[in-house]
Design a protein around this motif. Structure first.
Motif, PDB file in Angstrom:
ATOM      1  N   ILE A 199     -63.301  -9.048 -81.421  1.00 34.75           N
ATOM      2  CA  ILE A 199     -64.259 -10.154 -81.394  1.00 34.75           C
ATOM      3  C   ILE A 199     -65.412  -9.873 -82.356  1.00 34.75           C
ATOM      4  O   ILE A 199     -65.995 -10.802 -82.935  1.00 34.75           O
ATOM      5  CB  ILE A 199     -64.786 -10.377 -79.963  1.00 34.75           C
ATOM      6  N   SER A 219     -67.791 -12.461 -84.800  1.00 37.24           N
ATOM      7  CA  SER A 219     -69.093 -12.785 -84.204  1.00 37.24           C
ATOM      8  C   SER A 219     -69.937 -13.675 -85.113  1.00 37.24           C
ATOM      9  O   SER A 219     -70.563 -14.642 -84.643  1.00 37.24           O
ATOM     10  CB  SER A 219     -69.851 -11.495 -83.862  1.00 37.24           C
ATOM     11  N   LEU A 223     -71.833 -12.301 -76.104  1.00 32.21           N
ATOM     12  CA  LEU A 223     -70.626 -11.550 -76.430  1.00 32.21           C
ATOM     13  C   LEU A 223     -70.735 -10.124 -75.902  1.00 32.21           C
ATOM     14  O   LEU A 223     -71.753  -9.468 -76.101  1.00 32.21           O
ATOM     15  CB  LEU A 223     -70.399 -11.517 -77.949  1.00 32.21           C
ATOM     16  N   THR A 278     -67.056  -6.401 -77.618  1.00 32.78           N
ATOM     17  CA  THR A 278     -66.573  -6.876 -78.918  1.00 32.78           C
ATOM     18  C   THR A 278     -65.806  -5.826 -79.707  1.00 32.78           C
ATOM     19  O   THR A 278     -65.183  -6.157 -80.712  1.00 32.78           O
ATOM     20  CB  THR A 278     -67.759  -7.366 -79.772  1.00 32.78           C
ATOM     21  N   LEU A 306     -60.326 -18.820 -79.369  1.00 31.28           N
ATOM     22  CA  LEU A 306     -61.759 -18.977 -79.084  1.00 31.28           C
ATOM     23  C   LEU A 306     -62.256 -20.353 -79.516  1.00 31.28           C
ATOM     24  O   LEU A 306     -63.064 -20.973 -78.807  1.00 31.28           O
ATOM     25  CB  LEU A 306     -62.549 -17.875 -79.783  1.00 31.28           C
TER      26      LEU A 306
END
Length: 331
Positions: A197, A201, A215, A218, A233
């Motif tokens: 992730i 970001s 978040l 990550t 997402l």
């Protein structure tokens, strides 16, 4: 034509294991007996060296047999399964080494199962393309006829309303056909690689600047390419935005059962009645806004290719979707 496993004589697993154990026992007994009678003749030191060499050679031969008949076929079958999963649309040559009778039968069943699944996917894709083509032609004719009638003018208000409904219905059918093709493609779609992730970001905060994003986790590595994680997402965040959510929490964490990605929002949530149907194809509460009801179905199909799944979890406020992967990758 389907590739076949090489046909040849194969020992049974019981024979291999029993022979290995019997060979080990016999070697030990022969060594003791031979040392007893050879020792006085050539000296115990020389006898021990000779017997040790012979036992080492015999043990190496038994080890080679076990590797060839057990370990190598298992590794070959595992590699075949991994390649078939990574390239679902391609034909992978079956393993040539199949070891014992039991391993050969298991390998043959795995190959048959893989080909059955591949043929089923091809049948679904062909059927989808055929139905889409057959329905799209008359729908296009309906839309063309509606445009010609509208261009002719002199229509009453009721006729114009009816014509608008006909054109809207034709457009809706085309949208459903497009969604149906996307579902079929999703089962073949493979986003190879892994992703975090953290790599998305910046994109998330720019694309969804109107949402308060939180978040965490990550740095965890997901067994799906960055393009696939981005699609997942984007779809969930767009859904949250459409439902009026102001904040979305994206949390990745390791669980005893594997890797989990939780996406929860503070929107109005999903009613119990709709919650039981949201993964059903064509179910949508946004039909009037052009929704096809295939988005979550496409996500579930795409995740299944990578060994993952998506589910809706109960939440006190808003909606909470959980994407899970059974095998936890290393960080």
């Amino acid at each position: 034509m389907r590739a076949q496993l090489v046909q040849k004589w194969r020992p049974t697993l019981a024979l291999v294991l029993g022979g290995g154990l019997a060979g080990t026992l016999i070697l030990s007994l022969i060594g003791l007996v031979a040392l007893r009678y050879l020792g006085p003749e050539i000296g115990f030191r020389n006898a021990a060296l000779l017997l040790g060499t012979l036992i080492l050679l015999a043990t190496s031969f038994l080890g080679w047999l076990l590797v060839r008949l057990l370990l190598s076929p298992i590794r070959a079958l595992n590699a075949y399964a991994a390649q078939t999963r990574s390239h679902p649309g391609q034909t992978i040559d079956p393993p040539e080494q199949s070891g014992t009778v039991e391993l050969h039968n298991m390998a043959r069943n795995v190959v048959d199962m893989a080909e059955h699944l591949r043929n089923r996917e091809m049948t679904i894709r062909s059927f989808t393309d055929h139905v889409s083509h057959e329905i799209k032609t008359p729908v296009s004719a309906i839309r063309a006829a509606a445009e010609l009638i509208e261009d002719g003018g002199a229509l009453s208000a009721d006729d114009q309303k009816l014509l608008t409904q006909i054109d809207g219905a034709a457009r809706q059918i085309e949208e459903q056909l497009t969604a149906l093709r996307e579902v079929a493609r999703a089962r073949e779609m493979s986003h190879q690689g892994s992703s975090k992730i953290d790599a998305l970001s910046n994109w998330l905060r720019q694309e969804f600047a109107d949402l308060g994003l939180s978040l965490s986790g990550t740095d965890l590595l997901f067994p799906i390419g960055e393009s696939g994680l981005k699609i997942i997402l984007a779809h969930l965040l767009n859904n949250a935005r459409d439902q009026g959510a102001q904040r979305v929490d994206i949390t990745a964490r390791l669980q005893p059962t594997g890797l989990e990605l939780r996406v929860s929002d503070d929107g109005p949530g999903i009613s119990p009645g709709n919650a039981a149907q949201i993964f059903d194809p064509f179910f949508t509460t946004k039909r009037a806004k052009g929704g096809t009801g295939m988005g979550l179905t496409i996500l579930r199909n795409m995740l299944s290719v990578h060994g993952g799944d998506i589910s809706l979890h109960p939440s006190k406020r808003g909606a909470c979707f959980v994407i899970s992967f059974a095998a936890a990758p290393s960080r």
